[in-house]
Design an enzyme around this catalytic site. Sequence first.
Site, PDB file in Angstrom:
ATOM      1  N   ASP A 106       0.858  -1.190   0.000  1.00  0.00           N
ATOM      2  CA  ASP A 106       0.000   0.000   0.000  1.00  0.00           C
ATOM      3  C   ASP A 106       0.899   1.246   0.000  1.00  0.00           C
ATOM      4  O   ASP A 106       1.729   1.392  -0.897  1.00  0.00           O
ATOM      5  CB  ASP A 106      -0.951  -0.068   1.195  1.00  0.00           C
ATOM      6  CG  ASP A 106      -1.974   1.045   1.236  1.00  0.00           C
ATOM      7  OD1 ASP A 106      -2.919   1.018   0.421  1.00  0.00           O
ATOM      8  OD2 ASP A 106      -1.821   1.969   2.063  1.00  0.00           O
ATOM      9  N   TYR A 213      -2.099  11.189   2.101  1.00  0.00           N
ATOM     10  CA  TYR A 213      -2.973  11.427   0.941  1.00  0.00           C
ATOM     11  C   TYR A 213      -3.064  12.914   0.621  1.00  0.00           C
ATOM     12  O   TYR A 213      -3.058  13.308  -0.552  1.00  0.00           O
ATOM     13  CB  TYR A 213      -4.369  10.874   1.226  1.00  0.00           C
ATOM     14  CG  TYR A 213      -4.408   9.387   1.384  1.00  0.00           C
ATOM     15  CD1 TYR A 213      -4.543   8.547   0.280  1.00  0.00           C
ATOM     16  CD2 TYR A 213      -4.297   8.795   2.636  1.00  0.00           C
ATOM     17  CE1 TYR A 213      -4.571   7.171   0.419  1.00  0.00           C
ATOM     18  CE2 TYR A 213      -4.327   7.421   2.790  1.00  0.00           C
ATOM     19  CZ  TYR A 213      -4.457   6.604   1.679  1.00  0.00           C
ATOM     20  OH  TYR A 213      -4.485   5.247   1.818  1.00  0.00           O
ATOM     21  N   HIS A 271      -6.940  -6.609  -0.846  1.00  0.00           N
ATOM     22  CA  HIS A 271      -5.918  -5.579  -0.669  1.00  0.00           C
ATOM     23  C   HIS A 271      -4.977  -5.944   0.482  1.00  0.00           C
ATOM     24  O   HIS A 271      -3.789  -5.632   0.441  1.00  0.00           O
ATOM     25  CB  HIS A 271      -6.599  -4.238  -0.395  1.00  0.00           C
ATOM     26  CG  HIS A 271      -5.647  -3.109  -0.172  1.00  0.00           C
ATOM     27  ND1 HIS A 271      -4.949  -2.512  -1.198  1.00  0.00           N
ATOM     28  CD2 HIS A 271      -5.255  -2.472   0.966  1.00  0.00           C
ATOM     29  CE1 HIS A 271      -4.177  -1.548  -0.711  1.00  0.00           C
ATOM     30  NE2 HIS A 271      -4.344  -1.514   0.592  1.00  0.00           N
TER      31      HIS A 271
END
Length: 299
Positions: A106, A213, A271
């Site tokens: 990730d 982010y 994921h």
Amino acid sequence: MWEASSPHWHHRYAVVNGMRLHWVEAGTGPLVVLLHGFPEFWYAWRHQIPALAKAGFRVIALDLRGYNESEKPVGIRRYRVETLADDVLAIIHALGQERCAVVGHDWGGAIAWYLAMRHPEAVENLIVLNAPHPERFFQELRTLAQLRKSWYVFFFQFPWLPERLFRAGDYARLGHLLRTEPVRRDAFTEADIRCYQEALAQPGALTAALNYYRALFTRNLLQLRRQIRPIHAPTLLIWGEQDRYLGVGLTQGLERWVPDIQIERIPEASHWVQADAPEHVNSLIIGFLRKRPHGMRRG
């Protein structure tokens, strides 16, 4: 606190790149650095640490800046991916090494991609789990399918609403996604979930994690794309095909940017691939490192 901890795992700290960072270390041999993703911390690698140590590697599972026991600087710009990659380079040097294998999932995978591009001399072997090569990700973001999957990236840009959502019900949202998203329903035990909730509840940790982010949008994305360079390190990409956030199409068309790449897709994994299929992932990582040792220095 850590259900999977062992007396043979050692907690270490160092001030590097201006940050006090924490990691867990086990084993002896060639150095392997493990980089976790959002919203985890070093504990994301609880299944990989003992397997790699037993296989003859010196394993470092890092708390990235902002997470768990690592320092949590204030300010979005302090979480740019280039800065995060430089943290990892500084850790490698602090451990007395010039080169090593780097494994990332990730966000840890995104950092690993950029480290291999910015500092190719430091990455002997690159292993990435469910983290797209940046050029492919920027390309796919133009499609409606990937935009729908990546909606959370844009939601996280709000200044306080994401924090409020995660904190609601004592971080109930985090527990819900870790219980329901993996393919293997016991991929995260209740004790595991409590560990993640406690780590994310530390002062400043949640905002720091979200700032990864937010930092993407502190400059034109074209600036990030200009940093993309071919990666010549032997590379293994492991991909859980049932990823709700990242389409399997992101594994295609990488040879231009990563000519020496091996891609392994795991249909029965999400994921959270290293928790969904830990034995399969461990076998792939160890097999790749043993097959591609090159000049890995012993630590």
